[in-house]
Enzyme design. Structure first.
Site, short mmCIF file in Angstrom:
data_model
loop_
_atom_site.label_atom_id
_atom_site.label_comp_id
_atom_site.label_asym_id
_atom_site.label_seq_id
_atom_site.Cartn_x
_atom_site.Cartn_y
_atom_site.Cartn_z
N ASP A 68 29.64 39.41 -67.71
CA ASP A 68 29.59 38.01 -68.12
C ASP A 68 28.26 37.70 -68.79
O ASP A 68 27.22 38.27 -68.42
CB ASP A 68 29.76 37.09 -66.90
CG ASP A 68 31.13 37.21 -66.26
OD1 ASP A 68 32.06 37.72 -66.92
OD2 ASP A 68 31.26 36.80 -65.09
N ARG A 69 28.29 36.79 -69.72
CA ARG A 69 27.10 36.47 -70.51
C ARG A 69 25.87 36.10 -69.66
O ARG A 69 24.76 36.56 -69.94
CB ARG A 69 27.42 35.35 -71.49
CG ARG A 69 26.29 35.07 -72.46
CD ARG A 69 26.76 34.27 -73.66
NE ARG A 69 25.72 34.27 -74.67
CZ ARG A 69 25.88 33.84 -75.92
NH1 ARG A 69 27.05 33.38 -76.30
NH2 ARG A 69 24.90 33.87 -76.78
#
Length: 234
Positions: A68-69
């Site tokens: 995830d970012r």
């Protein structure tokens, strides 16, 4: 999200040979391109390879998995089209072992446990909800955690996944009342200064798909006061 993305000058390469490259992703980096149009980590790694080896033309790079970012830690890329399906197979057969560290403010009820839920993704808000029993369009999610260090205001959990679902760790920890530090989407009360969440892909181990040698890699923690307090956890 903070615009502190990786570039070829600050890319942290943890392992590299002719077949594989493993990097330590920073918060804010996207692994592959998306609708934001921000430069993805995959392009940064391609530039690194192109410059290091003076490669003409396009550089091949296969994305094996994602983070995830707002998370940090280990990301594996394939440097050849030959090794990509082999790495994909290792992931599918769960022969690549990944261990995460997460900082939470509320200690789980048990110091060590296995969480089993059914997760359902809502594409409208890009969020997964955890349920105690199967519902329509849900997927079974299993993780194992243990408390490995108690800090002044936070608790450090070590997490191993049996399944790889969308936002699995974030959703399942939130479901037991222990949302990850900085994770507003899953119930933490305030964001981290750099818009990260305190979830880090810390260790990875697997048998090299070509050389058949054991590979064990540790990703250094983000450099901040709370993470620094976790380095010596025993």
């Amino acid at each position: 999200m903070s615009k502190t993305f990786s570039n070829k000058n600050n890319l942290q390469v943890l392992f590299e040979d002719n077949h594989i490259i493993v990097v330590n992703k920073r918060a804010g980096d996207i692994v592959q391109g998306d609708k934001t149009g921000d430069k993805p980590l995959s392009d940064v790694v391609k530039e690194y390879i192109k410059n290091k080896y003076n490669k003409p033309g396009n550089v091949y790079l296969g994305t094996v998995h994602r983070l995830d970012r707002p998370t940090t830690g280990l990301v594996i890329f394939a440097k050849t089209s030959k090794v990509l399906p082999r790495l994909n197979k290792l992931f599918l057969s769960k022969e690549i072992k990944k261990t995460y560290w997460a900082l939470v403010k509320n200690a789980p009820t048990k110091k060590e446990d296995t969480l089993i839920n059914w997760l359902k993704k809502n594409p409208k808000n890009n969020k997964s909800s955890a349920y105690s029993k199967e519902i329509k369009d849900s997927k079974k999610a299993i993780l194992h955690y243990k408390l490995i260090k108690t800090l002044d205001n936070y608790y450090l959990l070590e997490i191993n996944l049996e399944t790889g679902r969308h936002h699995q760790i974030r959703s399942q920890l939130s479901n037991i009342g222990s949302p990850i530090k900085g994770d507003l989407k899953y119930g933490f009360d305030r964001s981290n200064k750099d818009s990260s969440i305190s979830l880090h892909a810390r260790y990875i181990s697997f048998i090299h798909p070509v050389k058949k040698e054991p590979i064990n890699i540790e990703a250094p923690l983000p450099n901040d006061t709370i993470w620094n307090a976790c380095i010596n956890y025993t």
